[in-house]
Design an enzyme around this catalytic site. Structure first.
Site, PDB file in Angstrom:
ATOM      1  CE  LYS A 121       8.722  -0.921   0.053  1.00  0.00           C
ATOM      2  NZ  LYS A 121       7.597  -0.864  -0.917  1.00  0.00           N
ATOM      3  CG  ASP A 140       7.485   4.933  -0.194  1.00  0.00           C
ATOM      4  OD1 ASP A 140       7.904   6.011  -0.661  1.00  0.00           O
ATOM      5  OD2 ASP A 140       6.754   4.879   0.815  1.00  0.00           O
TER       6      ASP A 140
END
Length: 214
Positions: A121, A140
């Site tokens: 991420k 996320d």
């Protein structure tokens, strides 16, 4: 409507609603974006933006942070949560970049994820927003929630969700796709009270997990 067509419609509609999406984190260099993104784990972007001005003034680059005392950094980032682990990882990353990588942040997924505390991420966010490189889609909490509500994935695992999304979204939109879902998740498709009647995606969204009262 196929999943790919639905994903394409999501991109088309949200791109009109949010025509110039940018990161909510304040930064001026790729290194500063990496630091801010690490700090944003389990913390709001707004809180991180109150911490980083002090941090970047004191330690503006990897070389400076490599020489930081851990207790000093912990004190500055304390309010972001998990500050001990974050400080440990940031100082370790700064040392590796300074002493092993010639002071330059890697510009690929493998290089970034080799840094302490940097997972896909964070790497995706840095690559997309700092370098304009799209190797994947940053997943996320907002992307996770909206992707499930839109029926684009049935997984709760960010790695699996990313794998599910990649074939559905054109690569040139991978970076913006994260921004679109983050912005829409904050403004309309909220966790507890999604505003479905006001949503531009209402007629194509299966509303997975959303109660009828929403």
């Amino acid at each position: 409507m196929s999943l790919k067509k639905r994903a394409g419609a999501v991109v088309e509609r949200l791109s009109k609603l949010y025509p110039d999406p940018v990161s909510a984190l304040d930064f001026t260099t790729p290194w500063q974006l990496l630091v801010a993104t690490v700090l944003a784990a389990q913390c709001t972007d707004a809180r991180v933006n109150t911490v980083t001005p002090v941090l970047f003034e004191r330690w503006p680059d990897p070389e400076a942070l490599a020489d930081a005392r851990t207790p000093d950094l912990e004190e500055v980032i304390h309010s972001t949560g998990f500050f001990r682990q974050k400080a440990k990882n940031l100082i370790a990353s700064a040392n590796r970049i300074t002493h092993e990588l010639g002071g330059e942040l890697p510009r690929d997924m493998a290089g970034l994820t080799s840094l302490p505390g940097v997972a896909r991420k964070t790497a995706n966010i840095v690559l997309s927003n700092a370098f304009g490189i799209h190797e994947g889609i940053a997943v996320d909490t907002h992307v996770k929630r909206l992707s499930n509500r839109l029926g684009l994935t049935v997984s709760d695992n960010p790695i699996v969700i990313e794998k599910d999304l990649i074939p559905l979204v054109a690569q040139e939109h991978w970076g913006d796709f994260n921004h679109y879902l983050v912005l829409h998740g904050r403004n309309v498709c909220k966790a507890r009270s999604p505003q479905c009647p006001d949503c531009v995606l209402d007629n194509i969204c299966p509303k997975v997990g959303v109660s009828r009262q929403a």
